[in-house]
Design an enzyme around this catalytic site. Structure first.
Site, PDB file in Angstrom:
ATOM      1  N   LYS A 196      -8.124   2.683  -0.209  1.00 42.52           N
ATOM      2  CA  LYS A 196      -6.668   2.552  -0.193  1.00 42.52           C
ATOM      3  C   LYS A 196      -6.330   1.069  -0.121  1.00 42.52           C
ATOM      4  CE  LYS A 196      -2.453   3.721   2.278  1.00 42.52           C
ATOM      5  NZ  LYS A 196      -1.815   4.603   3.249  1.00 42.52           N
ATOM      6  N   ARG A 206       8.013   4.124   1.826  1.00 43.59           N
ATOM      7  CA  ARG A 206       8.412   3.632   3.148  1.00 43.59           C
ATOM      8  C   ARG A 206       9.912   3.811   3.358  1.00 43.59           C
ATOM      9  NH1 ARG A 206       4.355  -1.641   2.955  1.00 43.59           N
ATOM     10  NH2 ARG A 206       2.431  -0.415   2.943  1.00 43.59           N
ATOM     11  N   LYS A 218       0.056  -4.867   5.811  1.00 44.05           N
ATOM     12  CA  LYS A 218      -1.049  -3.978   6.169  1.00 44.05           C
ATOM     13  C   LYS A 218      -2.391  -4.516   5.669  1.00 44.05           C
ATOM     14  CE  LYS A 218       1.851   0.163   6.629  1.00 44.05           C
ATOM     15  NZ  LYS A 218       1.899   1.630   6.450  1.00 44.05           N
ATOM     16  N   GLU A 234     -16.658   1.313   0.982  1.00 43.37           N
ATOM     17  CA  GLU A 234     -15.762   2.120   1.818  1.00 43.37           C
ATOM     18  C   GLU A 234     -15.962   3.614   1.547  1.00 43.37           C
ATOM     19  OE1 GLU A 234     -13.592   1.782   4.146  1.00 43.37           O
ATOM     20  OE2 GLU A 234     -12.919  -0.297   4.200  1.00 43.37           O
ATOM     21  N   LYS A 249      -6.306   4.993  -4.057  1.00 37.63           N
ATOM     22  CA  LYS A 249      -4.844   4.884  -4.001  1.00 37.63           C
ATOM     23  C   LYS A 249      -4.424   3.435  -4.079  1.00 37.63           C
ATOM     24  CE  LYS A 249      -1.150   5.922  -0.811  1.00 37.63           C
ATOM     25  NZ  LYS A 249      -0.811   6.291   0.535  1.00 37.63           N
ATOM     26  N   SER A 275       4.382   6.441  -4.847  1.00 37.18           N
ATOM     27  CA  SER A 275       5.841   6.419  -4.983  1.00 37.18           C
ATOM     28  C   SER A 275       6.340   5.356  -5.962  1.00 37.18           C
ATOM     29  CB  SER A 275       6.478   6.204  -3.610  1.00 37.18           C
ATOM     30  OG  SER A 275       6.012   4.996  -3.014  1.00 37.18           O
ATOM     31  N   TYR A 314       4.082  12.896  -7.280  1.00 37.83           N
ATOM     32  CA  TYR A 314       5.460  13.381  -7.115  1.00 37.83           C
ATOM     33  C   TYR A 314       5.933  14.087  -8.384  1.00 37.83           C
ATOM     34  CZ  TYR A 314       4.902  10.368  -3.154  1.00 37.83           C
ATOM     35  OH  TYR A 314       4.400   9.813  -2.017  1.00 37.83           O
TER      36      TYR A 314
HETATM   37  C1  PBG Z   1       0.954   5.928   5.368  1.00 39.18           C
HETATM   38  C2  PBG Z   1       0.990   6.276   3.948  1.00 39.18           C
HETATM   39  C3  PBG Z   1       1.567   5.504   2.925  1.00 39.18           C
HETATM   40  C4  PBG Z   1       1.479   6.255   1.773  1.00 39.18           C
HETATM   41  C5  PBG Z   1       0.824   7.449   2.086  1.00 39.18           C
HETATM   42  N1  PBG Z   1       0.514   7.438   3.442  1.00 39.18           N
HETATM   43  C6  PBG Z   1       2.249   4.198   2.992  1.00 39.18           C
HETATM   44  C7  PBG Z   1       1.535   3.042   3.494  1.00 39.18           C
HETATM   45  O1  PBG Z   1       0.309   3.026   3.638  1.00 39.18           O
HETATM   46  O2  PBG Z   1       2.225   2.064   3.776  1.00 39.18           O
HETATM   47  C8  PBG Z   1       2.026   5.837   0.445  1.00 39.18           C
HETATM   48  C9  PBG Z   1       2.367   6.918  -0.504  1.00 39.18           C
HETATM   49  C10 PBG Z   1       3.239   6.506  -1.636  1.00 39.18           C
HETATM   50  O3  PBG Z   1       3.627   5.340  -1.808  1.00 39.18           O
HETATM   51  O4  PBG Z   1       3.559   7.406  -2.419  1.00 39.18           O
HETATM   52  N2  PBG Z   1      -0.234   5.772   5.995  1.00 39.18           N
END
Ligand code: PBG
Length: 325
Positions: A196, A206, A218, A234, A249, A275, A314
């Protein structure tokens, strides 16, 4: 000309193209993310994700029914936690009567056949919007992992089929597996967000959960998008620690990573079409610059072709409808 090989022979008609297509999308490939909020009869559009909604549990049950009827077999739950329940330790994440736990129970009792996956991370519950416990400026690893393991057990207790840790702390897959084993949850799977990346493409998500980090970013836990070898490291570690499914991701800017992972592991690989990737297609389509339906199918096909066995998207419902005709 006397050509021995005419590649266009296999592209002549829709029937021939269908016969030789290498990648075929199925509704069962999709994991539908759902955003759940308190209340009844609530269906709020997320402003940066047009056509996507935060729903209360009752409306979510309707949605799950519809998804199942389209051939979608799994949902991934995210909840919007009220501000007054947020703290630094994720206390509400462990509440057996919390919104997540109630949502899992409601879905599993109304639609026991639907696979329920749950997000495991502290950000929706954190006053700081971080995925872990904050100490000074640091997101502390080991105390966070303890909470994530308890959170996973709490989701398993409520009936989750898979827990999906999305936090990127070190050692959490093993800790979660051990906690599940200790409590007798031997049928609960782990879908690990293994590779990720710290990505700007999470922006609209968010907004959906009001979970943007209050300070910093992050990058001390999510991966640097410059790296590929690290993604393999990982992911192999997560498999060793007990992950049943691994995830990459985001998806479309990371197709090389998806392929790399597919070639290196022997568990199912999922990819999260996030998203921001959804919002880009929606925005361009709204402007009349892209054909939305074609962009959906081409994007999801490219993710599957890259090596994803499962795709969290989505567009799950739209794509299933398009596939089903
Ligand atoms: C939180 C989480 C996130 C997403 C899924 N779980 C956001 C982040 O890590 O800041 C993102 C999903 C998306 O953007 O569709 N742990």
């Amino acid at each position: 000309m006397h050509l021995i090989r005419r590649n266009r022979i296999l592209r002549q008609t829709p029937a021939i193209r269908a016969m030789v297509a290498e990648t075929i999308l199925r509704p069962a490939d999709f994991i539908a993310p759902l955003f759940i909020t308190e209340g009844t009869g609530v269906r709020e559009e997320i402003s940066s994700m047009q056509g996507y909604y935060r729903m209360s549990i009752d409306n979510t049950l309707q949605e799950v029914k519809e998804l199942w009827s389209l051939g979608i077999k799994s949902v991934l739950l995210f909840i919007k936690c009220s501000d007054e329940l947020k703290d630094n330790k994720g206390t509400e994440a462990l509440n057996p009567k919390g919104l997540m736990q109630r949502s899992i129970r409601a879905i599993k009792s109304a639609h026991p056949e639907m696979i329920v996956m749950t997000d495991v991370a502290l950000d929706p519950f954190s006053t700081y919007g971080h995925d872990g416990i904050v100490d000074g400026n640091e997101i502390v690893n080991d105390p966070t992992v303890e909470v994530l393991a308890k959170m996973s057990v709490s989701h398993a207790q409520a009936g989750a089929d898979f827990v999906a840790p999305s936090d990127m702390m070190d050692g959490r897959i093993l800790a979660i597996r051990e906690a599940l084993e200790n409590d007798g949850y031997t049928r609960t799977g782990i879908m690990a967000y293994s590779a990720k990346y710290a990505s700007c493409f999470y922006g609209p998500f968010r907004d959906a959960l009001d979970s943007a980090p209050g300070f910093g970013d992050k990058k001390t836990y999510q991966m640097d998008y410059a790296n590929r070898t690290e993604a393999i490291k990982e992911t192999l570690m997560d498999v060793e620690e007990g992950a049943d499914i691994v995830m990459v991701k985001p998806a479309m800017a990371y197709l090389d990573i998806i392929r790399e992972i597919r070639n290196n592991v022997e568990v199912p690989v999922s990819a999260y079409h996030v998203s921001g990737e959804y919002a880009m297609i929606k925005a361009a389509a709204k402007m009349g610059w892209l054909d939305e339906n074609k962009a959906i199918i081409e994007s999801l096909t490219s993710i599957k072709r890259a090596g994803a066995d499962l795709i969290a998207t989505y567009f799950a419902k739209d794509a299933a409808r398009l596939i089903n005709g």
